[in-house]
Design a protein around this motif. Sequence first.
Motif, mmCIF file in Angstrom:
data_model
loop_
_atom_site.group_PDB
_atom_site.id
_atom_site.type_symbol
_atom_site.label_atom_id
_atom_site.label_comp_id
_atom_site.label_asym_id
_atom_site.label_seq_id
_atom_site.Cartn_x
_atom_site.Cartn_y
_atom_site.Cartn_z
ATOM 1 N N ARG A 145 0.840 -1.208 0.000
ATOM 2 C CA ARG A 145 0.000 0.000 0.000
ATOM 3 C C ARG A 145 0.869 1.250 0.000
ATOM 4 O O ARG A 145 0.642 2.186 -0.752
ATOM 5 C CB ARG A 145 -0.934 0.028 1.230
ATOM 6 N N GLN A 146 1.919 1.214 0.854
ATOM 7 C CA GLN A 146 2.771 2.395 0.959
ATOM 8 C C GLN A 146 3.632 2.576 -0.293
ATOM 9 O O GLN A 146 3.923 3.700 -0.696
ATOM 10 C CB GLN A 146 3.665 2.287 2.207
ATOM 11 N N LEU A 160 3.646 5.881 -2.575
ATOM 12 C CA LEU A 160 4.855 6.618 -2.923
ATOM 13 C C LEU A 160 4.934 6.856 -4.432
ATOM 14 O O LEU A 160 5.284 7.946 -4.890
ATOM 15 C CB LEU A 160 6.090 5.844 -2.435
ATOM 16 N N ALA A 161 4.558 5.829 -5.183
ATOM 17 C CA ALA A 161 4.591 5.944 -6.646
ATOM 18 C C ALA A 161 3.577 6.970 -7.140
ATOM 19 O O ALA A 161 3.781 7.626 -8.166
ATOM 20 C CB ALA A 161 4.318 4.577 -7.277
ATOM 21 N N ALA A 162 2.474 7.099 -6.398
ATOM 22 C CA ALA A 162 1.407 7.997 -6.854
ATOM 23 C C ALA A 162 1.710 9.466 -6.588
ATOM 24 O O ALA A 162 1.095 10.345 -7.188
ATOM 25 C CB ALA A 162 0.090 7.617 -6.162
ATOM 26 N N LEU A 163 2.654 9.717 -5.688
ATOM 27 C CA LEU A 163 2.920 11.117 -5.352
ATOM 28 C C LEU A 163 3.750 11.790 -6.435
ATOM 29 O O LEU A 163 4.683 11.198 -6.968
ATOM 30 C CB LEU A 163 3.664 11.199 -4.008
ATOM 31 N N PRO A 164 3.430 13.041 -6.741
ATOM 32 C CA PRO A 164 4.224 13.759 -7.746
ATOM 33 C C PRO A 164 5.624 14.089 -7.211
ATOM 34 O O PRO A 164 5.888 13.947 -6.014
ATOM 35 C CB PRO A 164 3.421 15.032 -7.991
ATOM 36 N N ASP A 165 6.494 14.527 -8.112
ATOM 37 C CA ASP A 165 7.889 14.736 -7.734
ATOM 38 C C ASP A 165 8.134 16.026 -6.935
ATOM 39 O O ASP A 165 9.029 16.072 -6.116
ATOM 40 C CB ASP A 165 8.783 14.758 -8.995
ATOM 41 N N HIS A 166 7.339 17.065 -7.213
ATOM 42 C CA HIS A 166 7.613 18.341 -6.534
ATOM 43 C C HIS A 166 7.118 18.305 -5.085
ATOM 44 O O HIS A 166 6.256 17.510 -4.740
ATOM 45 C CB HIS A 166 6.991 19.499 -7.321
ATOM 46 N N ALA A 170 -4.307 14.663 -0.363
ATOM 47 C CA ALA A 170 -5.237 14.703 -1.484
ATOM 48 C C ALA A 170 -4.657 13.963 -2.691
ATOM 49 O O ALA A 170 -5.357 13.169 -3.336
ATOM 50 C CB ALA A 170 -5.546 16.150 -1.849
ATOM 51 N N ALA A 171 -3.379 14.207 -2.979
ATOM 52 C CA ALA A 171 -2.765 13.610 -4.167
ATOM 53 C C ALA A 171 -2.689 12.091 -4.050
ATOM 54 O O ALA A 171 -2.835 11.382 -5.042
ATOM 55 C CB ALA A 171 -1.368 14.198 -4.381
ATOM 56 N N GLY A 172 -2.455 11.581 -2.859
ATOM 57 C CA GLY A 172 -2.292 10.138 -2.706
ATOM 58 C C GLY A 172 -3.539 9.448 -2.187
ATOM 59 O O GLY A 172 -3.520 8.250 -1.932
ATOM 60 N N ALA A 173 -4.607 10.202 -2.027
ATOM 61 C CA ALA A 173 -5.853 9.666 -1.468
ATOM 62 C C ALA A 173 -5.566 8.899 -0.186
ATOM 63 O O ALA A 173 -5.928 7.728 -0.036
ATOM 64 C CB ALA A 173 -6.577 8.781 -2.492
ATOM 65 N N THR A 174 -4.875 9.562 0.719
ATOM 66 C CA THR A 174 -4.496 8.877 1.951
ATOM 67 C C THR A 174 -4.644 9.837 3.141
ATOM 68 O O THR A 174 -5.263 10.887 3.019
ATOM 69 C CB THR A 174 -3.052 8.361 1.838
ATOM 70 N N THR A 175 -4.091 9.447 4.280
ATOM 71 C CA THR A 175 -4.205 10.257 5.500
ATOM 72 C C THR A 175 -2.819 10.558 6.059
ATOM 73 O O THR A 175 -1.827 9.957 5.652
ATOM 74 C CB THR A 175 -5.023 9.515 6.573
#
Length: 727
Positions: free
Chosen positions: A130-131, A135-141, A150-155
């Motif tokens: 899951r983690q 990590l892969a879903a997060l953008p680089d900046h 919001a970007a990773g749909a997580t908490t």
Amino acid sequence: VPDDPLLADVALDIPGQGCFTYLVPDGLAVAAGDCVLVPLGPRRVRGFVVTVARRPLPAFPLKPILEVRQGVRVPPHLLRLITWGAGYYRCSVGEFLAGAVPAPVRQGVQQEVERRLRRVAGWTGELPKRQRDLLAALPDHPLTWSEACAAGATTRPTLAKLVAAGALAEEVDDAIREVTVAVRAERHAPTAEQQTAIDAVAAALDAGTHQTFLLYGVTGSGKTLVYLELAERVIAAGRQVLFLLPEIALTPQLAARVRSRIPRTAVWHSGFTDGERARLWQDVAAGRYDCVLGTRSALFAPLPAPGLILVDEEHEHTYKQESVPRYHARDLAVVYASQLGVPAILGSATPSCESVANARPDAAGRAPRYRVLVLKHRPRGGSLPQPLVVDMRRECEETRKPPGLSRLLVQRLGDAVAQRQQAIVLLNRRGWSPVVTCQGCGATVECGSCSVSLTWHKGANILKCHYCGHQRPLPTACPVCNGKLAAYGLGTEQLAELVRQAVPQARVLRADADTVSGRQGHAQLVATFAAGEADVLVGTQMIAKGLDFPKVTVVGVIGADKALAAPDFRAAERTYQLIAQVAGRAGRGELPGTVIVQAWDPEALPIRAAIENRAKGFYDSELALRAEYAYPPYAGLVRILWSGPSAAAVQGAAEADARLLEAAAQGAVVLGPTPAAMSLLKGQHRWHALIKAASRAAAQGFLDRLRQLPRRSGVQVAIDVDPVMTS
DNA sequence: AGCACGCCGACT
DNA sequence: GTCGGCGTGCTC
């Protein structure tokens, strides 16, 4: 003398007192403007250093400064303004500073630090699936925590695990926050008129001299473009711009427009958290912003080198603070600009009588203090709408109905809706009915804590006091004689209902303090109406300001001359300004507009002048009246207000102090003391007196002679210099 | 503004 | 006999 001890004069938030002197301990670096902690009797208090110098010890023993707050220093030019303001508005320098420097800055609230998450380059390690996916879903900046959520749909806890594992790093952002506003950076070329105004102010900028300009431009004439062109020049020269507005929550469009051209603009409003406010103050002081845009308190933003001061809608009474320090931000802005040696621009389509008088030669023929710059034309074309007046006395006689919507207004509202255009109807009174009266004995239901009648709110079925907020259920019968109660008068709640009945096909939206909660609520409502989700907007004057709806072609003003009846020497001026301002709101887009003004006395000069677009006629006659009856701008006014829970004590104090007022009067006229128009407000009985001196300087002379009024228990005394509220 | 000191009424 | 009301005065 080098051998003398180093002493600091510290301004403390204590009324009616000068500075207190403290020893500067060896090795403690202290400068004027520093926020310090000092002992005062049994307690320790915060204050600001006004002067530091070596001089002999006074006769009484001194205590040492305990601590200096790092990173909070009021710039010297701002300290000078505040010192001047404290003298003029009659409070201590410490009280003024307490009102000018935000509490979280003084108290050293932890600054909010922007923490961002950044992907750690070249990190290779094991993670649960899951983690790993996250990590892969997060953008680089880099992202703030909430952006990353919001970007990773997580908490947040999940992100914290990635930080703990070393996959993400948290960085502290010390630089200015990114300002991203999605607004087209419009850059129209100035019209000839605008260019003339720009050149006039630019000449003062280049010469490095102070001059106050009255930018007199009809609504829609492009005052903002003039402000922004000049602001860019000031910023290019390495200085900053102060931009004051009467009400920031009502003008999100303007804030966005300023930011689109001046990205490093700080919007100075009251919606910040303490931490955000503390950080903003220090960022402004550190020179990280080129422009501060805000309401009256923005005047005290610690800009390092203000090069231009703008006061938009300078006639608005919200520039006056109604609590200590009781300053007028427009007047203080002019003083500030003069102290700094920079230009100030006061902008309005309906300037205050004070500013108009300042822009004319005085009685002795001396040159005007302000220079007028006129914008007569609307750059995007569109002529001013032709307002129509409805005589409500005749209307009621002819229709034999209680006053409400006139037939003409109903017809125009219907036309607008039929043509898929929009309309605004204004009435400066919320609720269903402002008065509930017994038909038997004639008694009116009043608020126990204020001397006003309660307003009936039909939807909530309660009686409300609009001054103290007290509310209670509507009684079923008269509390005095058990007779039948009836509601009289018209508020926005009822008006919206009248519009629905008269124009059934219209979708009606109501905007007043009852339907709009908080700043967001207002922005949301504006967005709803702008998106065309309603046809008619019914509301109080909160919707009259700063709005620009291209599809609005009809504006109705109900009870336009209500303000004329106010026991206030500015009643005519306010009425004129309201109608002239509203008239400028219709037809701002491509479509021509109609303004319908319903009034009981349509021949009254402020109304006639406003609808016939005869500004000069209005100001000429109003200024003549002010001169004849010795009111501002041809007088300096001071109001003294006594208040307290005991009517007898308040009256006693006022009548006793009256002798001191008379003794100090000399040439000045003392009106009163008398009970204030609101003789009871929030449980406080009120008496007041008005001092009319020949000029503002003469009013200061009166206050110098008066010095302090005696302190009495149970009675508060307020001194209001240049009052806006005189009743 | 706070906070102390100080002088008069209803309670263990 | 005290606890506590708030009236007066001081704070570098």
